[in-house]
Design a protein around this motif. Structure first.
Motif, PDB file in Angstrom:
ATOM      1  N   LEU A 179      87.447 174.310  65.867  1.00  0.00           N
ATOM      2  CA  LEU A 179      88.157 173.836  64.571  1.00  0.00           C
ATOM      3  C   LEU A 179      89.497 174.154  64.671  1.00  0.00           C
ATOM      4  O   LEU A 179      90.369 173.285  63.849  1.00  0.00           O
ATOM      5  CB  LEU A 179      87.502 174.955  63.345  1.00  0.00           C
ATOM      6  CG  LEU A 179      86.337 174.440  62.810  1.00  0.00           C
ATOM      7  CD1 LEU A 179      86.388 173.326  62.119  1.00  0.00           C
ATOM      8  CD2 LEU A 179      85.098 174.466  63.821  1.00  0.00           C
ATOM      9  N   HIS A 237      77.758 179.039  63.498  1.00  0.00           N
ATOM     10  CA  HIS A 237      78.622 180.253  63.200  1.00  0.00           C
ATOM     11  C   HIS A 237      77.969 181.358  62.390  1.00  0.00           C
ATOM     12  O   HIS A 237      77.946 182.514  62.628  1.00  0.00           O
ATOM     13  CB  HIS A 237      79.897 179.807  62.592  1.00  0.00           C
ATOM     14  CG  HIS A 237      80.446 180.665  61.872  1.00  0.00           C
ATOM     15  ND1 HIS A 237      81.479 181.706  62.326  1.00  0.00           N
ATOM     16  CD2 HIS A 237      80.845 180.793  60.320  1.00  0.00           C
ATOM     17  CE1 HIS A 237      82.204 182.353  61.681  1.00  0.00           C
ATOM     18  NE2 HIS A 237      81.864 181.924  60.294  1.00  0.00           N
ATOM     19  N   TRP A 283      79.412 161.514  62.022  1.00  0.00           N
ATOM     20  CA  TRP A 283      79.258 162.224  62.850  1.00  0.00           C
ATOM     21  C   TRP A 283      80.104 163.471  62.711  1.00  0.00           C
ATOM     22  O   TRP A 283      79.623 164.824  62.900  1.00  0.00           O
ATOM     23  CB  TRP A 283      79.454 161.993  64.512  1.00  0.00           C
ATOM     24  CG  TRP A 283      80.813 161.614  64.698  1.00  0.00           C
ATOM     25  CD1 TRP A 283      81.369 160.448  64.989  1.00  0.00           C
ATOM     26  CD2 TRP A 283      81.749 162.518  65.386  1.00  0.00           C
ATOM     27  NE1 TRP A 283      82.513 160.425  65.419  1.00  0.00           N
ATOM     28  CE2 TRP A 283      82.861 161.813  65.585  1.00  0.00           C
ATOM     29  CE3 TRP A 283      81.816 163.952  65.509  1.00  0.00           C
ATOM     30  CZ2 TRP A 283      84.364 162.353  66.113  1.00  0.00           C
ATOM     31  CZ3 TRP A 283      83.134 164.467  65.901  1.00  0.00           C
ATOM     32  CH2 TRP A 283      84.056 163.914  66.110  1.00  0.00           C
ATOM     33  N   PRO A 284      81.510 163.386  62.099  1.00  0.00           N
ATOM     34  CA  PRO A 284      82.199 164.625  62.055  1.00  0.00           C
ATOM     35  C   PRO A 284      81.572 165.561  60.808  1.00  0.00           C
ATOM     36  O   PRO A 284      81.526 166.839  60.856  1.00  0.00           O
ATOM     37  CB  PRO A 284      83.509 164.295  61.499  1.00  0.00           C
ATOM     38  CG  PRO A 284      83.537 162.674  61.945  1.00  0.00           C
ATOM     39  CD  PRO A 284      82.210 162.042  61.764  1.00  0.00           C
ATOM     40  N   ALA A 285      80.984 164.963  59.697  1.00  0.00           N
ATOM     41  CA  ALA A 285      80.268 165.943  58.866  1.00  0.00           C
ATOM     42  C   ALA A 285      79.115 166.790  59.306  1.00  0.00           C
ATOM     43  O   ALA A 285      78.942 167.838  59.254  1.00  0.00           O
ATOM     44  CB  ALA A 285      79.886 165.175  57.496  1.00  0.00           C
ATOM     45  N   GLY A 294      90.715 170.921  66.189  1.00  0.00           N
ATOM     46  CA  GLY A 294      90.050 169.645  65.170  1.00  0.00           C
ATOM     47  C   GLY A 294      89.031 168.795  65.821  1.00  0.00           C
ATOM     48  O   GLY A 294      88.923 168.751  67.220  1.00  0.00           O
ATOM     49  N   LEU A 295      87.860 168.258  65.086  1.00  0.00           N
ATOM     50  CA  LEU A 295      87.146 167.613  65.789  1.00  0.00           C
ATOM     51  C   LEU A 295      87.247 166.312  66.059  1.00  0.00           C
ATOM     52  O   LEU A 295      86.453 165.824  67.020  1.00  0.00           O
ATOM     53  CB  LEU A 295      85.965 167.335  64.472  1.00  0.00           C
ATOM     54  CG  LEU A 295      85.436 168.777  63.900  1.00  0.00           C
ATOM     55  CD1 LEU A 295      84.207 168.252  62.581  1.00  0.00           C
ATOM     56  CD2 LEU A 295      84.675 169.358  65.106  1.00  0.00           C
ATOM     57  N   LEU A 317      80.255 169.220  61.888  1.00  0.00           N
ATOM     58  CA  LEU A 317      80.936 170.645  60.943  1.00  0.00           C
ATOM     59  C   LEU A 317      79.610 171.297  60.364  1.00  0.00           C
ATOM     60  O   LEU A 317      79.689 172.412  60.455  1.00  0.00           O
ATOM     61  CB  LEU A 317      81.578 170.106  60.000  1.00  0.00           C
ATOM     62  CG  LEU A 317      82.167 171.248  59.053  1.00  0.00           C
ATOM     63  CD1 LEU A 317      83.005 172.072  59.889  1.00  0.00           C
ATOM     64  CD2 LEU A 317      82.948 170.678  57.741  1.00  0.00           C
ATOM     65  N   GLU A 318      78.737 170.778  59.908  1.00  0.00           N
ATOM     66  CA  GLU A 318      77.615 171.254  59.336  1.00  0.00           C
ATOM     67  C   GLU A 318      76.933 172.081  60.553  1.00  0.00           C
ATOM     68  O   GLU A 318      76.332 173.348  60.333  1.00  0.00           O
ATOM     69  CB  GLU A 318      76.569 170.301  58.959  1.00  0.00           C
ATOM     70  CG  GLU A 318      75.613 170.858  57.789  1.00  0.00           C
ATOM     71  CD  GLU A 318      74.758 169.794  57.121  1.00  0.00           C
ATOM     72  OE1 GLU A 318      75.358 169.488  56.063  1.00  0.00           O
ATOM     73  OE2 GLU A 318      73.755 169.476  57.628  1.00  0.00           O
ATOM     74  N   GLU A 319      76.553 171.548  61.716  1.00  0.00           N
ATOM     75  CA  GLU A 319      75.908 172.276  62.734  1.00  0.00           C
ATOM     76  C   GLU A 319      76.878 173.370  63.321  1.00  0.00           C
ATOM     77  O   GLU A 319      76.109 174.537  63.424  1.00  0.00           O
ATOM     78  CB  GLU A 319      75.475 171.277  64.037  1.00  0.00           C
ATOM     79  CG  GLU A 319      74.335 170.342  63.602  1.00  0.00           C
ATOM     80  CD  GLU A 319      73.191 171.030  63.180  1.00  0.00           C
ATOM     81  OE1 GLU A 319      72.872 172.179  63.421  1.00  0.00           O
ATOM     82  OE2 GLU A 319      72.528 170.305  62.123  1.00  0.00           O
ATOM     83  N   ALA A 320      78.034 173.137  63.414  1.00  0.00           N
ATOM     84  CA  ALA A 320      78.934 174.145  63.916  1.00  0.00           C
ATOM     85  C   ALA A 320      78.991 175.359  63.068  1.00  0.00           C
ATOM     86  O   ALA A 320      78.831 176.543  63.342  1.00  0.00           O
ATOM     87  CB  ALA A 320      80.229 173.935  64.146  1.00  0.00           C
ATOM     88  N   ALA A 321      79.126 175.073  61.548  1.00  0.00           N
ATOM     89  CA  ALA A 321      79.027 176.094  60.592  1.00  0.00           C
ATOM     90  C   ALA A 321      77.748 176.836  60.634  1.00  0.00           C
ATOM     91  O   ALA A 321      77.643 178.193  60.458  1.00  0.00           O
ATOM     92  CB  ALA A 321      79.005 175.474  59.319  1.00  0.00           C
ATOM     93  N   LEU A 322      76.352 176.239  60.874  1.00  0.00           N
ATOM     94  CA  LEU A 322      75.237 176.907  60.821  1.00  0.00           C
ATOM     95  C   LEU A 322      75.327 177.931  62.065  1.00  0.00           C
ATOM     96  O   LEU A 322      74.480 178.949  62.155  1.00  0.00           O
ATOM     97  CB  LEU A 322      74.283 175.852  60.621  1.00  0.00           C
ATOM     98  CG  LEU A 322      73.846 175.278  59.413  1.00  0.00           C
ATOM     99  CD1 LEU A 322      73.002 174.077  59.430  1.00  0.00           C
ATOM    100  CD2 LEU A 322      73.571 176.482  58.417  1.00  0.00           C
TER     101      LEU A 322
END
Lengths: 446, 527
Positions: A158, A217, A205-207, A161-162, A210-215
């Motif tokens: 993050l 995390h 894909w960026p959204a 940046g993605l 981010l979603e998968e990285a957040a979950l």
């Protein structure tokens, strides 16, 4: 054999085949021609002699409860074509009244029964509680180190940046996944691998990343604070990270309707995972039973879709109470006399949302949807409420399912309403089983 | 409630921040540190998933038309699913095949039997049927008939199955009413080739004379290969009414079109062309002997006679053959003083000059083209006569064609007699034109001959062709009679080593295939 209606369909038999060649060879042996001394017992086994190229016929026995197979042929396929042929013959024509097994079949069946009757503890080594606790502590420490490292990796992602990910390639994530395997956190490893594939998945894909990285995390954070979580949620976190279930779950005795059964093969082809969805007829509780097969072998457990079995289901703690192990069950299954009641598209999404409260990492929730109308479309399919204008999208890929099943669903509906069982999640609804408008016979969508 | 309630807008900002990276984003934004950004995104992700709402439904497909036909009984439906799943199975090539039944031909037989019962496909199997029809054109008509209206309804939505909408697979509902002149005209002008062929067939079935009229409207602009195909489609149901059109086609630009037109005209014994050919043939052949034409004149050329003989054939014999082949067979009775076909064939016409063979071969072709059973019978002669001494032709391929002009029962009787007299080694092609399942006498003749071949001590795979045919064509009722042949006997003293066991195996496979076919047909019987 106690119940002639308990026979499997040819499709269910062929589903057991380890590969296409066996499927075809088995199909050719599914007629009375090469067989002799065919018989079946009241307790659920079939046997027969199959004429091969040699002078001595092959001796083939199948224990239908497992199912488990034994054949004197030299094939290393499992089940071999003779076992498949025997089962096809049994499924198509039957083997007559239950009788006593001949000596050569009886021996193996008796051994199996004896093994099954042995109490589960007998084979295990004496419990070393102190040692077990130490091992658990050591493992928790290794997982903890892995989680900390993964958090660092996500923060770096993050911070940088993605945008660079499309060029960065998959290798970096593969390496991180390997580190998670070393840290004995296979659940994290799988999620990391998944994360690495997202940049090549097309628009949007960026959204998604981010979603998968957040979950991921969220899972890291949950692990680090697992001691303070309520027990159910803590169990969910431990199982998501990939630790074996600890402690006994709740045991529920019911009559379970088999709603779906399907296999997926791991990307490296080394492991087949069979998912079997069931639903308790008394209290409507869903259950997911998993079974695994090594390369070239289908998983051993097979339950015919649409049948009802009486059994004890032991639910594992956590994971929204879905995962269960099949306990003691009666040998016979019965057909289900009615189509399960379906819910609307809105109610299906609500059920998924509700389940997320117990397991925020849940991809989907089992739902019987209906009456709904399948709407084929070149860009995507939908399942629409028969009354009203709401619809759920159908993911074209995922779950290891092909589009063939969708066309089967369209064929069943003929433009009219149907009842469909499937997995409802944030990607949409994946249909697995459908009921025709005028029949209680479910159709497993291939 | 905090600001994240604004939902979507804030999510876009989070994605923008994540794309750019927190390092390069100094103005704070929705989340300053990477951890804070992940925290916010996690909350958002779970909220979004938990709060999902259904989408707006798209346009629903029109409901499929109702198919009033019954579905087959449950066991038959399961069998169909099994046959469809195994349809791509390899055909076992040569050599030993073990005792397992041969499934490859069962699907066509299942489909044919289901058609006789008037079933429709179980809906869940329609996609597999369409796939099978796509892969195997020989299965197509019956698979599509079984799939019925549901199949066409599906095919309209899936480009892979577009083929189902073309071609005249009877009652597809895709062709316009033949009485709707405007619709017929439009499809004829704009349709795909296969649609136009189907349309032509439908128009012809309704009113024979309307078909040539339709053809004439576009004839001059059609491509040569299309003209040939349209002409060829007139072969079925050819009638006098087609003569003027065919006569005009004799002057076509394309040689193939001219030849086909001439061939079709010669199959119409009353046509002017047939008359002209008769005149020429009668001038060459008579009780006094054979005098082949001396030249191939312009008139012969225009009537489709091919001037240059293939390598190794004499010019005059080549022309003679073509004239006799195209002349109506009815013209010979008068020429030979009122004799019937059998007597004419038996005459030693010009045997000394060696024209008999040429003449008989031409008569065979004429009998096939004109579907003349009495001439075929005469040219075939008695089945028990040695093939080489047959009156018409020794060629099994030509005999098979002649047999096809005979009624079914007579065909089977003739082939049975042939097998009883000469065994199986030459019977393969002849068996191929017999109707399935084989009539009782024919089936018994084949089984007896196989049994004889076993006693003679050869290996069964010398007869694998006939054995395979028997698996597909024998009446399943024969299975019990065959049972006795499946027990392995001791090898006979003169036999090839191990032959007895192989024969037992081959007969076992035959019996099990027949049993399977019997079970399959029994399952299809309405409950």
């Amino acid at each position: 054999m106690t119940d002639q209606g308990d026979r499997w369909t040819a499709e269910q038999v062929l589903d057991l085949a380890p590969d296409d060649a066996s499927r075809k060879a088995g199909g050719r042996l599914g007629g009375a021609g090469p067989w002799s001394q065919i018989g079946g017992s009241a307790s659920g086994s079939v046997w027969g002699l199959c004429k091969g190229s040699g002078s001595k016929p092959y001796r083939t026995v199948v224990d239908l409860k497992g199912p488990a197979y034994k054949c004197s042929c030299p094939s290393r396929k499992f089940p071999c074509k003779h076992a498949l042929g025997l089962l096809l013959l049994w499924s198509a024509e039957g083997v007559g009244e239950p009788v006593e097994a001949p000596e050569w079949a009886a021996q193996w069946l008796t051994d199996r029964a004896a093994k099954a009757a042995r109490p589960p503890g007998e084979r295990a080594a004496p419990v070393d509680e102190e040692g077990a606790r130490k091992r658990a502590e050591r493992r928790a420490a290794r997982v903890g180190a892995g989680v900390t490292e993964l958090e660092q990796r996500l923060a770096d992602l993050l911070r940088g940046g993605l945008a660079g990910q499309e060029q960065a390639g998959y290798a970096g994530w593969e390496e991180t996944a390997a580190r998670m395997v070393d840290a004995q956190a296979p659940g994290l490893a799988a999620r990391v691998r998944e994360l690495g594939t997202i940049p090549s998945c097309g628009p949007g894909w960026p959204a998604r990343m981010l979603e998968e990285a957040a979950l991921l995390h969220l899972l890291d954070r949950a692990w680090l604070g697992v001691a303070g979580l309520p027990e159910e949620l803590a169990a969910t976190v431990r199982s998501r990270v990939g630790l074996p279930a600890s402690g006994e779950g709740e045991a529920v005795r019911d009559r379970w309707l088999v709603l779906a059964q399907y296999d997926t093969v791991s990307p490296d082809g080394r492991l087949t995972t069979r998912r079997i969805w069931l639903r308790g007829l008394a209290d409507g509780r869903p259950a997911l039973v998993l079974d695994f097969g090594p390369p070239g072998r289908p998983p051993g457990l097979a339950l015919p879709v649409g049948r009802v079995l009486e059994a004890e289901m032991r639910f594992r703690p956590g994971s929204a109470g879905l995962r269960a192990d099949l306990g003691e069950r009666s040998a016979a299954t019965a057909p289900c006399a009615e189509v399960p009641a379906g819910v609307s598209t809105g109610a299906a999404l609500e059920a998924y949302g509700e389940a997320l409260r117990q397991d925020p990492w849940l991809e989907s929730w089992p739902v019987v949807l209906g009456p709904v109308v399948p709407i084929p479309g070149e860009l995507g399919w939908q399942l629409a409420d028969a009354e009203g204008t709401s619809a759920l999208p159908v993911p074209l890929t995922g779950g290891g399912r092909s589009r063939g099943g969708l066309w089967q669903l369209a064929a069943l509906s003929g433009g009219g309403p149907v009842t469909v069982f499937g997995e409802c999640g944030h990607r949409g609804f994946t249909p697995l089983t459908a009921w025709q408008p005028d029949s209680t016979e479910p159709v497993a969508l291939s | 409630m905090d600001k994240s309630d604004e939902g979507y807008g804030e999510w876009e900002e989070l994605v923008a921040a994540a794309l750019l990276g927190t390092e390069r984003r100094r103005d704070g934004g929705p989340a300053g540190s990477p951890e804070a950004l992940l925290d916010a995104a996690a909350v958002h992700a779970v909220r979004r998933r938990a709060g999902l709402r259904p989408a707006e439904a798209g346009r629903r497909p029109e409901p499929a038309p109702r198919d009033p036909r019954p579905v087959p009984p449950e066991a038959a439906g399961r069998r169909l699913a099994q046959l469809l799943a195994g349809r791509s199975g390899p055909v076992n090539g040569g050599g030993r095949r073990g005792t397992a039944p041969d499934l490859t031909e069962l699907l066509p037989q299942w489909l044919a039997a289901a058609a006789r019962h008037g079933y429709r496909s179980p809906a869940s199997l329609v996609p597999a049927l369409l796939d099978a029809a796509r892969a195997r054109t020989d299965l197509r008509p019956q698979a599509l008939a079984l799939a019925g209206t549901r199949g066409l309804w599906l095919a309209r939505m899936n480009p892979d199955w577009r083929f189902a909408l073309r071609g005249g697979s009877g009652g597809t509902g895709e062709l316009p009413e033949v009485t709707d002149r405007a619709a017929v005209e439009r499809l004829w002008q704009e349709g795909l080739f296969a649609e136009r062929v189907a349309l032509l067939g439908a128009v012809r079935a309704h009113e024979a004379a309307a078909a040539p009229r339709l053809l004439m409207t576009t004839w001059a602009t059609e491509r040569a290969e299309d003209r040939l195909m349209f002409l060829d489609s007139l072969r079925v149901g050819l009638s006098e009414g087609d003569e003027p059109f065919l006569d005009a086609a004799l002057g076509d630009r394309s040689r193939n079109v001219r030849a086909t037109a001439a061939e079709l005209l010669s199959a119409l014994p009353a046509s002017a062309l047939a008359g002209r050919m008769a005149e020429r043939a009668l001038a060459c052949v008579g009780p006094e002997g054979v005098t082949p034409p001396a030249e191939c004149d312009a008139g012969m050329l225009r009537d489709g006679v091919v001037k240059r003989p293939p390598a190794g054939r004499g010019e005059r014999a080549w022309w003679l053959g073509q004239l006799v082949e195209a002349a109506p067979l009815s013209c010979w009775r008068e020429r030979f003083g009122g004799l019937g076909p059998a007597e004419i064939v038996a005459l030693p016409v010009a045997a000394g000059d060696g024209w008999t063979e040429e003449l008989h071969a031409a008569w065979c072709r004429a009998a096939v083209r004109q579907r003349d059973a009495s001439w075929s019978r005469a040219l075939l002669g008695p089945a028990s006569a040695p093939p080489a001494a047959g009156p018409g032709t020794a060629s099994l391929a030509e005999r098979a064609k002649l047999l096809e002009t005979l009624p079914h029962a007579e065909r089977a009787e003739w082939v049975a007699e042939f097998i009883r007299a000469h065994g199986l080694s030459e019977a393969f092609q002849l068996l191929g034109v017999c109707v399935v399942p084989w009539a009782g006498a024919l089936g018994r003749a084949v089984v007896d001959a196989l049994d004889t071949a076993r006693d003679a001590g050869s290996y069964p795979w010398s007869f694998s062709g006939v054995m395979g045919l028997a698996e597909r064509c024998l009446d399943p009722a024969e299975a019990s009679r065959l049972e006795a042949l499946t027990t392995a006997a001791e090898d006979l003293p003169d036999a090839a080593p191990g032959a007895a066991a192989y024969w037992a195996e081959a007969f076992t496979r035959l019996v099990s295939t027949l049993r399977l076919r019997a079970a399959m047909l029994a399952e299809l019987a309405p409950v």
